[in-house]
Design a protein around this motif. Structure first.
Motif, PDB file in Angstrom:
ATOM      1  N   ALA A  96       0.838  -1.207   0.000  1.00  0.00           N
ATOM      2  CA  ALA A  96       0.000   0.000   0.000  1.00  0.00           C
ATOM      3  C   ALA A  96       0.873   1.256   0.000  1.00  0.00           C
ATOM      4  O   ALA A  96       0.618   2.197  -0.752  1.00  0.00           O
ATOM      5  N   VAL A  97       1.901   1.276   0.848  1.00  0.00           N
ATOM      6  CA  VAL A  97       2.772   2.459   0.890  1.00  0.00           C
ATOM      7  C   VAL A  97       3.529   2.586  -0.434  1.00  0.00           C
ATOM      8  O   VAL A  97       3.645   3.680  -1.004  1.00  0.00           O
ATOM      9  N   ALA A  99       2.674   1.592  -3.384  1.00  0.00           N
ATOM     10  CA  ALA A  99       1.826   1.921  -4.531  1.00  0.00           C
ATOM     11  C   ALA A  99       1.701   3.426  -4.753  1.00  0.00           C
ATOM     12  O   ALA A  99       1.542   3.869  -5.890  1.00  0.00           O
ATOM     13  N   THR A 100       1.799   4.210  -3.681  1.00  0.00           N
ATOM     14  CA  THR A 100       1.654   5.668  -3.840  1.00  0.00           C
ATOM     15  C   THR A 100       2.691   6.221  -4.807  1.00  0.00           C
ATOM     16  O   THR A 100       2.437   7.193  -5.500  1.00  0.00           O
ATOM     17  N   HIS A 101       3.877   5.586  -4.833  1.00  0.00           N
ATOM     18  CA  HIS A 101       4.940   6.037  -5.732  1.00  0.00           C
ATOM     19  C   HIS A 101       5.131   5.041  -6.877  1.00  0.00           C
ATOM     20  O   HIS A 101       6.189   5.007  -7.501  1.00  0.00           O
ATOM     21  N   ARG A 102       4.125   4.219  -7.103  1.00  0.00           N
ATOM     22  CA  ARG A 102       4.163   3.197  -8.159  1.00  0.00           C
ATOM     23  C   ARG A 102       5.400   2.311  -8.041  1.00  0.00           C
ATOM     24  O   ARG A 102       6.023   1.940  -9.038  1.00  0.00           O
TER      25      ARG A 102
END
Lengths: 308, 300
Positions: A96-97, A99-102
């Motif tokens: 999840a963390v 994914a914010t920066h792909r």
């Protein structure tokens, strides 16, 4: 590179951080040291924008953290190992963390391996020990391969193996040229990990210097001299610029001269010496001396001598 | 002090993190989707939503008939309203589920401390709040659509067995049925806004359910005319009554009291469906505006 300029944080009744200016440079471990309540965690939270400064500024690589386009590639933060939903698995938390920066699943599995979490990665975080939580926090901090790491009490709750592992890990990160800001309230921990110390007490900077300099400033070496000719020897040593005290009637505590020089002066003056023992001032003592007036909560009835 | 003998550049290999993407809304939405799906309670709540929509819809359909009219025939409008009535009752229960879930999705992060990880990754905060709300609204809408796709054919079949033939070319039927889902999703967002403002699960749920359920009931106890009429008109602005407006069917009087002239209390307002929808959207916008202002101002 982390730079704080006149950084201040006031809460309703207290000033947690009071106009501090310091920097943490690349390639070394900067130890952030101070008693509980000194403002270490608040400062670290301000670095990543969780707390807003009341005044002053704090920047990472030249700009406020929130202004970076890819924040977790700039700074990896382990601020508190409980910043996780207990119902989620460690791997899902990291996904999840990330994914914010792909950042993809491959990198997630990589940091899981790096921090030794393979066996528990798919278990719910709720059942984690404090040590495993710290490893997960470190894994989260490493996701973006950041050049700057801020770690708040990372060895808290780790077993001895884990402590050694974190210490070597942190030294390795700095040796790679990364900026590491590491907080602890334990001087002994810092002595083995940090190159440079920023010591805080009640929100202010008490010392900002290399570890070696702080040791030197603490008075260097003290030599204990047991002699029946105390008065005679003390006069002679004082003539050579030494600082003298008498902890016991036949015991001199000598500052400012090394044991070889003391023995020579004793011989010249015909003083008998039973014992000559050099004591290196420990970083712990240096720290105690520096923060004595700045500890928020003194424990009553523990004279300083008890720590010797 | 240990000098440290690191092996250069292998302490932490960059690996895939060597390719750097900036923060993007796409990434945040994906992140929020991972968070939503990786918590077990989310799926229990959505399962409850689906089961209640299907269960209440079919149960209400099977217990609806105009047999009590005897020889008289219900009007088509009355039958359409009966079908709507059977379909939308579940929504009033479902708003309780999404009211709880909407608070949980955001306030849960504050309760566990996860929010600090979230805001460390997205220090600007506001985009991540919107991404989270969007993911929650879309997933709720999709679960709702699935529930309706199951319930509508069953309801129509059951009603036909009770002698009620539902005409599917009635736009009011579809507006009311889809409207019941829109109502549920918007109440979910109202609860989300409350959760974002209060940052506390227990307080958030109490306030959200109080707003949705308790306050309008309390105001609804007031009846009569004069100053009390004003209170009744004010109570129309509560989400549950806005939802009623959105899901109303013009044939309702023909369903509730066939053959009798509709009773309208002088001075009591009746909202149009679009006004109901607008009112719910205003609730969401106002709460989100407050949440965003507080989010920027407060320490996490």
């Amino acid at each position: 590179m982390i730079e704080a300029q006149s950084l201040t944080k006031r809460f309703s009744t207290t000033t947690a951080v009071d106009g501090i200016t310091f920097s943490a440079r690349p390639g070394r471990v900067t130890g952030f040291l101070g008693p509980n309540g000194a403002g270490k965690s608040t400062t670290m939270r301000m670095i990543v924008g969780l707390d807003r400064p009341s005044s002053g500024s704090i920047t990472v690589n030249g700009r406020p953290y929130a202004e970076h386009t890819a924040p977790i590639h700039e700074v990896g933060a382990l601020l508190d190992a409980t910043a996780v939903s207990g119902g989620r698995s460690a791997r899902n938390h990291l996904l999840a963390v990330a994914a914010t920066h792909r950042i993809g699943a491959r990198r997630v599995d990589e940091v899981i391996r790096l921090t030794g979490l393979e066996s528990v990665a798919r278990k719910r975080v709720r059942g984690f020990s404090l040590g495993m939580g710290q490893r997960l926090g470190l894994a989260t901090a490493l996701l973006g391969d950041p050049a700057t790491l801020i770690l708040d009490e990372p060895v808290n709750g780790l077993d001895p193996d884990g402590v050694v592992w974190v210490r070597q890990f942190v030294r390795g990160l700095a040796a790679e040229g990364r900026t590491v800001l590491l907080s602890s309230h334990l001087m002994s921990e810092m002595a083995q990990t940090a190159d440079h110390l920023v010591i805080l007490g009640r929100g202010r900077i008490i010392a900002d210097a290399a570890v070696t300099d702080i040791l030197a400033d603490a008075g260097g070496t003290t030599v204990a001299v047991r002699t029946p000719d105390g008065g005679l020897l003390a006069t002679a040593l004082e003539a050579h610029g030494a600082g003298i005290s008498f902890p016991e009637p036949d015991l001199l505590s000598v500052n400012g001269l090394d044991s070889r020089r003391i023995a020579e002066i004793a011989a010249q003056n015909g003083a008998v010496i039973y014992e000559l023992t050099p004591y290196a001032a420990s970083l712990e003592e240096a720290y105690m001396a520096l923060t004595r007036d700045d500890v928020e909560y003194h424990s009553a009835g523990t004279p300083r001598e008890a720590t010797r | 002090m240990i000098a440290g003998t690191p092996t250069p550049s292998t302490v932490v290999p960059a690996g895939d993190a060597a390719i750097r993407h900036g923060l993007s809304l796409r990434g945040m939405i994906r992140s929020e989707w991972i968070k939503l799906r990786s918590i077990g309670s989310t799926w229990w709540m959505y399962a409850a939503l689906l089961v209640m929509t299907v269960g209440i819809g079919t149960q209400m359909s099977s217990s609806t008939s105009f047999a009590w009219l005897g020889d008289e025939q219900p009007t088509q409008m009355g039958m359409q309203a009966a079908a709507v009535n059977a379909m939308i009752l579940g929504a009033d229960i479902n708003v309780l589920v999404v009211g709880v879930l909407g608070v949980l999705v955001i306030a849960g992060e504050y309760n566990t401390g996860m929010i600090r990880s979230t805001f460390t990754a997205v220090p600007r905060r506001v985009p991540v709040l919107l991404a989270k709300a969007m993911v929650f609204a879309v997933v709720t809408f999709l679960v709702g659509i699935l529930s309706l796709a199951i319930t509508v054919p069953m309801s129509i079949g059951i009603l036909a067995g009770n002698g009620i033939d539902v005409r599917l070319d009635d736009p009011h039927y579809w507006r009311a049925v889809i409207g019941s889902l829109v109502y549920v999703v918007l109440v979910g967002l109202i609860a989300f806004g409350i959760g974002a403002i209060l940052r506390n699960i227990a307080g958030g749920i109490a306030l959200a359910l109080g707003l949705v359920l308790v306050a309008p009931i309390a105001l609804g106890l007031v009846s009569g005319v004069g100053p009390q009429l004003v209170l009744r008109n004010v109570s129309l602005l509560f989400p549950i009554n806005l939802g009623r407006a959105l899901t109303a069917h013009p044939g309702y009087p023909d369903f509730a009291a066939p053959g009798e002239p509709p009773v309208r209390l002088e001075g009591l307002l009746v909202l149009e469906p679009w006004q109901g929808a607008l009112g719910l959207v205003v609730w969401v916008v106002v709460l989100f505006a407050a949440a965003v202002v507080l989010l920027k101002r407060r320490d996490a």
